[in-house]
Design a protein around this motif. Sequence first.
Motif, PDB file in Angstrom:
ATOM      1  N   TYR A  62       0.844  -1.199   0.000  1.00  0.00           N
ATOM      2  CA  TYR A  62       0.000   0.000   0.000  1.00  0.00           C
ATOM      3  C   TYR A  62       0.884   1.256   0.000  1.00  0.00           C
ATOM      4  O   TYR A  62       0.693   2.169  -0.807  1.00  0.00           O
ATOM      5  CB  TYR A  62      -0.937  -0.004   1.205  1.00  0.00           C
ATOM      6  N   LEU A  63       1.856   1.301   0.907  1.00  0.00           N
ATOM      7  CA  LEU A  63       2.725   2.475   0.993  1.00  0.00           C
ATOM      8  C   LEU A  63       3.585   2.612  -0.263  1.00  0.00           C
ATOM      9  O   LEU A  63       3.766   3.719  -0.776  1.00  0.00           O
ATOM     10  CB  LEU A  63       3.610   2.400   2.238  1.00  0.00           C
ATOM     11  N   TYR A  64       4.086   1.494  -0.765  1.00  0.00           N
ATOM     12  CA  TYR A  64       4.915   1.520  -1.973  1.00  0.00           C
ATOM     13  C   TYR A  64       4.119   2.077  -3.158  1.00  0.00           C
ATOM     14  O   TYR A  64       4.607   2.924  -3.909  1.00  0.00           O
ATOM     15  CB  TYR A  64       5.433   0.108  -2.283  1.00  0.00           C
ATOM     16  N   LEU A  68       5.027   5.547  -5.215  1.00  0.00           N
ATOM     17  CA  LEU A  68       5.262   5.600  -6.662  1.00  0.00           C
ATOM     18  C   LEU A  68       4.291   6.546  -7.357  1.00  0.00           C
ATOM     19  O   LEU A  68       4.684   7.285  -8.263  1.00  0.00           O
ATOM     20  CB  LEU A  68       5.179   4.204  -7.274  1.00  0.00           C
ATOM     21  N   ILE A  69       3.044   6.529  -6.948  1.00  0.00           N
ATOM     22  CA  ILE A  69       2.069   7.437  -7.546  1.00  0.00           C
ATOM     23  C   ILE A  69       2.490   8.882  -7.296  1.00  0.00           C
ATOM     24  O   ILE A  69       2.507   9.708  -8.205  1.00  0.00           O
ATOM     25  CB  ILE A  69       0.648   7.159  -6.995  1.00  0.00           C
ATOM     26  N   GLU A  70       2.853   9.173  -6.057  1.00  0.00           N
ATOM     27  CA  GLU A  70       3.242  10.544  -5.717  1.00  0.00           C
ATOM     28  C   GLU A  70       4.526  10.973  -6.429  1.00  0.00           C
ATOM     29  O   GLU A  70       4.619  12.102  -6.907  1.00  0.00           O
ATOM     30  CB  GLU A  70       3.419  10.663  -4.205  1.00  0.00           C
ATOM     31  N   GLN A  73       3.768  11.046 -10.422  1.00  0.00           N
ATOM     32  CA  GLN A  73       2.649  11.872 -10.890  1.00  0.00           C
ATOM     33  C   GLN A  73       3.082  13.081 -11.721  1.00  0.00           C
ATOM     34  O   GLN A  73       2.538  13.304 -12.792  1.00  0.00           O
ATOM     35  CB  GLN A  73       1.794  12.306  -9.709  1.00  0.00           C
ATOM     36  N   PRO A  74       4.044  13.863 -11.280  1.00  0.00           N
ATOM     37  CA  PRO A  74       4.413  15.033 -12.087  1.00  0.00           C
ATOM     38  C   PRO A  74       5.226  14.690 -13.339  1.00  0.00           C
ATOM     39  O   PRO A  74       5.453  15.548 -14.176  1.00  0.00           O
ATOM     40  CB  PRO A  74       5.268  15.883 -11.144  1.00  0.00           C
ATOM     41  N   LEU A  75       5.666  13.442 -13.454  1.00  0.00           N
ATOM     42  CA  LEU A  75       6.490  13.050 -14.596  1.00  0.00           C
ATOM     43  C   LEU A  75       5.598  12.455 -15.676  1.00  0.00           C
ATOM     44  O   LEU A  75       5.255  11.293 -15.640  1.00  0.00           O
ATOM     45  CB  LEU A  75       7.541  12.020 -14.162  1.00  0.00           C
ATOM     46  N   THR A  76       5.229  13.247 -16.649  1.00  0.00           N
ATOM     47  CA  THR A  76       4.375  12.768 -17.738  1.00  0.00           C
ATOM     48  C   THR A  76       5.267  12.382 -18.906  1.00  0.00           C
ATOM     49  O   THR A  76       5.589  13.198 -19.750  1.00  0.00           O
ATOM     50  CB  THR A  76       3.373  13.848 -18.163  1.00  0.00           C
ATOM     51  N   ARG A 100      13.488  14.688  -7.521  1.00  0.00           N
ATOM     52  CA  ARG A 100      12.254  14.650  -6.721  1.00  0.00           C
ATOM     53  C   ARG A 100      12.409  13.692  -5.542  1.00  0.00           C
ATOM     54  O   ARG A 100      11.988  13.991  -4.436  1.00  0.00           O
ATOM     55  CB  ARG A 100      11.064  14.211  -7.569  1.00  0.00           C
ATOM     56  N   LEU A 101      13.023  12.557  -5.784  1.00  0.00           N
ATOM     57  CA  LEU A 101      13.182  11.559  -4.735  1.00  0.00           C
ATOM     58  C   LEU A 101      14.086  12.075  -3.614  1.00  0.00           C
ATOM     59  O   LEU A 101      13.787  11.882  -2.437  1.00  0.00           O
ATOM     60  CB  LEU A 101      13.743  10.259  -5.311  1.00  0.00           C
ATOM     61  N   GLN A 102      15.172  12.752  -3.972  1.00  0.00           N
ATOM     62  CA  GLN A 102      16.085  13.267  -2.950  1.00  0.00           C
ATOM     63  C   GLN A 102      15.400  14.267  -2.024  1.00  0.00           C
ATOM     64  O   GLN A 102      15.796  14.415  -0.877  1.00  0.00           O
ATOM     65  CB  GLN A 102      17.314  13.904  -3.595  1.00  0.00           C
ATOM     66  N   ASN A 103      14.399  14.949  -2.509  1.00  0.00           N
ATOM     67  CA  ASN A 103      13.682  15.941  -1.715  1.00  0.00           C
ATOM     68  C   ASN A 103      12.350  15.403  -1.188  1.00  0.00           C
ATOM     69  O   ASN A 103      11.496  16.180  -0.791  1.00  0.00           O
ATOM     70  CB  ASN A 103      13.433  17.201  -2.555  1.00  0.00           C
ATOM     71  N   SER A 104      12.189  14.097  -1.189  1.00  0.00           N
ATOM     72  CA  SER A 104      10.917  13.481  -0.837  1.00  0.00           C
ATOM     73  C   SER A 104      10.981  12.808   0.527  1.00  0.00           C
ATOM     74  O   SER A 104      12.032  12.310   0.946  1.00  0.00           O
ATOM     75  CB  SER A 104      10.562  12.437  -1.901  1.00  0.00           C
ATOM     76  N   CYS A 105       9.834  12.737   1.173  1.00  0.00           N
ATOM     77  CA  CYS A 105       9.743  11.984   2.427  1.00  0.00           C
ATOM     78  C   CYS A 105       9.920  10.486   2.178  1.00  0.00           C
ATOM     79  O   CYS A 105      10.137   9.715   3.113  1.00  0.00           O
ATOM     80  CB  CYS A 105       8.407  12.258   3.123  1.00  0.00           C
TER      81      CYS A 105
END
Length: 170
Positions: A62-64, A68-70, A73-76, A100-105
């Motif tokens: 569920y968390l994974y 991934l969606i989050e 999402q901005p990468l079209t 994005r990942l480096q700045n992500s929770c």
Amino acid sequence: MTLTNLSHLSPTKLGRIQAALLQEFSTYPLSQAQVARIVKTARISRGAFYTYFTDLSAAYRYLYQRALIELHQPLTFENSLLINYDPQLYYKVAADFTRRLQNSCYYDFIKLHLIYNEPFLNTPASSSMLLDSQHWQAMVLVHATIQDILLKPTQREKYLARLKAALIKQ
């Protein structure tokens, strides 16, 4: 586990559960994760946990899926990537995603996923369609680069430069 199992929860309670899952799975590999810590952090009963998730693996999945969606999402990019092979677009996707990942929770969570959990979960590839060899090679290179960057974030630019060179040589 489907999202409908959680759809009736208040945003506050859902947020606590998601935060507890993120804390647990960002700190411990799935094999060392504990429902006890999750329910304590989320302030829910053990029975409630099993009402929402069939087991610890379902909570992890569920968390994974949320992560991934989050993160994606901005990468079209997927449709345009599959139409024509464009090494610059693959490079851009890898660079944007790792930034994005480096700045992500989700950074520590995804890092642990790649190091410990991915081989045991049989997570499906991002696309169920069979890719031609050029696109398949590019996807493998992009995912390997993302993993390298997670393991050695200070070498991000070096790994991206290597990716760019490899994509252009294809």
